[in-house]
Design an enzyme around this catalytic site. Structure first.
Site, PDB file in Angstrom:
ATOM      1  CG  ASP A 141      -3.967  -9.959  19.244  1.00 33.09           C
ATOM      2  OD1 ASP A 141      -3.410 -10.362  18.204  1.00 33.09           O
ATOM      3  OD2 ASP A 141      -5.199 -10.075  19.443  1.00 33.09           O
ATOM      4  N   GLY A 167       3.049 -10.795  21.433  1.00 35.84           N
ATOM      5  CA  GLY A 167       3.646 -12.119  21.377  1.00 35.84           C
ATOM      6  C   GLY A 167       2.727 -13.092  20.684  1.00 35.84           C
ATOM      7  CG  PHE A 169      -2.389 -17.368  21.283  1.00 32.43           C
ATOM      8  CD1 PHE A 169      -2.228 -18.253  20.246  1.00 32.43           C
ATOM      9  CD2 PHE A 169      -3.415 -16.428  21.209  1.00 32.43           C
ATOM     10  CE1 PHE A 169      -3.048 -18.216  19.137  1.00 32.43           C
ATOM     11  CE2 PHE A 169      -4.241 -16.365  20.087  1.00 32.43           C
ATOM     12  CZ  PHE A 169      -4.059 -17.265  19.045  1.00 32.43           C
ATOM     13  CG  HIS A 187     -14.337 -19.196  16.836  1.00 30.76           C
ATOM     14  ND1 HIS A 187     -15.526 -18.593  16.449  1.00 30.76           N
ATOM     15  CD2 HIS A 187     -13.385 -18.227  16.753  1.00 30.76           C
ATOM     16  CE1 HIS A 187     -15.278 -17.332  16.132  1.00 30.76           C
ATOM     17  NE2 HIS A 187     -14.008 -17.088  16.315  1.00 30.76           N
TER      18      HIS A 187
HETATM   19  C1  LIG Z   1     -11.236 -13.630  15.972  1.00 32.90           C
HETATM   20  S1  LIG Z   1     -10.087 -12.477  16.639  1.00 32.90           S
HETATM   21  C2  LIG Z   1     -10.830 -12.128  18.233  1.00 32.90           C
HETATM   22  C3  LIG Z   1     -10.316 -10.859  18.851  1.00 32.90           C
HETATM   23  C4  LIG Z   1     -10.940 -10.505  20.220  1.00 32.90           C
HETATM   24  N1  LIG Z   1     -10.650 -11.516  21.226  1.00 32.90           N
HETATM   25  C5  LIG Z   1     -12.420 -10.283  20.088  1.00 32.90           C
HETATM   26  O1  LIG Z   1     -13.196 -11.053  20.633  1.00 32.90           O
HETATM   27  O2  LIG Z   1     -12.814  -9.323  19.421  1.00 32.90           O
HETATM   28  C6  LIG Z   1      -8.715 -13.532  17.070  1.00 32.90           C
HETATM   29  C7  LIG Z   1      -7.509 -12.800  17.634  1.00 32.90           C
HETATM   30  O3  LIG Z   1      -6.431 -13.725  17.804  1.00 32.90           O
HETATM   31  C8  LIG Z   1      -5.235 -13.040  17.507  1.00 32.90           C
HETATM   32  N2  LIG Z   1      -4.164 -14.001  17.198  1.00 32.90           N
HETATM   33  C9  LIG Z   1      -4.047 -14.812  16.115  1.00 32.90           C
HETATM   34  N3  LIG Z   1      -2.927 -15.548  16.207  1.00 32.90           N
HETATM   35  C10 LIG Z   1      -2.316 -15.188  17.367  1.00 32.90           C
HETATM   36  C11 LIG Z   1      -1.123 -15.625  18.022  1.00 32.90           C
HETATM   37  N4  LIG Z   1      -0.350 -16.576  17.497  1.00 32.90           N
HETATM   38  N5  LIG Z   1      -0.820 -15.059  19.218  1.00 32.90           N
HETATM   39  C12 LIG Z   1      -1.611 -14.098  19.762  1.00 32.90           C
HETATM   40  N6  LIG Z   1      -2.763 -13.659  19.196  1.00 32.90           N
HETATM   41  C13 LIG Z   1      -3.105 -14.203  18.005  1.00 32.90           C
HETATM   42  C14 LIG Z   1      -5.607 -12.194  16.322  1.00 32.90           C
HETATM   43  O4  LIG Z   1      -4.692 -11.152  16.070  1.00 32.90           O
HETATM   44  C15 LIG Z   1      -6.992 -11.703  16.723  1.00 32.90           C
HETATM   45  O5  LIG Z   1      -6.941 -10.494  17.436  1.00 32.90           O
END
Ligand SMILES: C[S@@+](CC[C@H](N)C(=O)[O-])C[C@H]1O[C@@H](n2cnc3c(N)ncnc32)[C@H](O)[C@@H]1O
Length: 282
Positions: A141, A167, A169, A187
């Site tokens: 994350d 990092g 994604f 989403h």
């Molecule tokens: C809606 S949350 C879902 C978190 C987890 N997967 C869950 O189901 O509880 C979306 C996640 O994407 C991460 N995120 C957003 N942009 C990101 C990026 N560029 N690279 C890595 N993670 C990212 C956020 O920090 C967050 O933890």
């Protein structure tokens, strides 16, 4: 409290005393499946201020959050650690609530190593590792999220089988795992960004690895208010959208995957399984 009792959160007794109902009980931090952190999150001023600009999203199809705050929610929370902690706890509530039905829906135990891409504080990964003692995990994350997660993995007793990697994604994710989980990640994003995230995963994956996207199905017309309002929430805040399984399948193909199966995982969620297509067959 009277207003909330009229909605079933409390039950008003004689003498203006109030008891918890099963819904109200979920707000306790020591409830079996608490959702209080989610309730705390949706009431944050910066979040409902974005909803105050709903009309901007309706007119333009763009994020009201970015319009209001001049930055996307991820950047905003990176700059505001208190809000980041509240959001990450809210996500953990939702992940915990659905983890049993998710684990029942799909045999995660067939995979030895799993990367949870955008895995937040690791709630799902903790549950997977506890259920499968031979499994190794990687929590991936943004830096401010994984920094806060390490202690929680140790506290849950899975720290030795789980490393954290910080990092984006959009750049790269750890290579060579058997399965890549994206739960409640795609989403958050519109189609071009969702495809870019899937392509990053595809580059990191061996030909026999699996992609496991855990998301809602938007559902048929006139039904599934949870999914339809989540769709609006995704538009207003991160600028994303809920999708049908077929729409996820179309994203998969664009990014180099074939949709293999999509078992229902409770709470309207599905485990949408992608298989890498050989290079050059898209
Ligand atoms: C809606 S949350 C879902 C978190 C987890 N997967 C869950 O189901 O509880 C979306 C996640 O994407 C991460 N995120 C957003 N942009 C990101 C990026 N560029 N690279 C890595 N993670 C990212 C956020 O920090 C967050 O933890």
């Amino acid at each position: 409290m009277r207003a909330l009792a009229s909605e079933g959160v409390f039950h008003e007794e004689d003498g203006r005393r109030f008891a918890l109902t099963p819904i109200g009980d979920c707000l306790r931090s020591d409830a079996e499946e608490p959702v209080g952190a989610w309730a705390a999150f949706v009431g944050r001023p910066y979040y409902w201020q974005a909803w105050g600009d709903l009309l901007h999203s309706i007119r333009t199809g763009e994020s009201a959050f970015a319009h209001r705050h001049g930055i996307d929610p991820w950047g905003y929370r990176a700059r505001n650690p208190e809000e980041a902690a509240i959001f990450d706890r809210a996500m953990a509530d939702l992940a915990r609530r659905a983890s049993r039905s998710t684990l029942d829906a799909y045999d995660f135990g067939r995979h030895r190593t799993i990367v949870d891409v955008g895995g937040g504080r690791g709630e799902l990964l903790v549950n997977l590792l506890k259920a499968h003692p031979a499994m190794q995990g990687v929590l991936f994350d943004l830096p401010h999220v994984v920094e806060a997660a390490g202690g929680e993995l140790d506290a849950a007793g899975v720290g030795e089988r789980c490393r954290t990697v910080a990092g984006s994604f959009f750049d790269e994710v750890p290579q060579g795992a058997d399965a890549y989980v994206l739960r409640a990640v795609l989403h958050d994003w519109d189609d071009p960004e969702a495809v870019a995230i899937l392509e990053t995963c595809r580059r990191a994956m061996a030909a026999d690895a699996s992609l496991l996207v855990i998301e809602r199905d938007i559902g048929p017309p006139n039904a599934r208010p949870d999914a339809k309002f989540s769709d609006l929430n995704m538009l207003v805040a991160p600028g994303g959208r809920e999708r049908s399984i077929a729409e996820y399948g179309a994203l998969f193909v664009t990014a180099g995957f074939r949709l293999a199966e999509s078992p229902a995982a409770g709470f309207g969620l599905h485990v949408i399984v992608g298989v890498p297509m050989p290079d050059g067959t898209r």
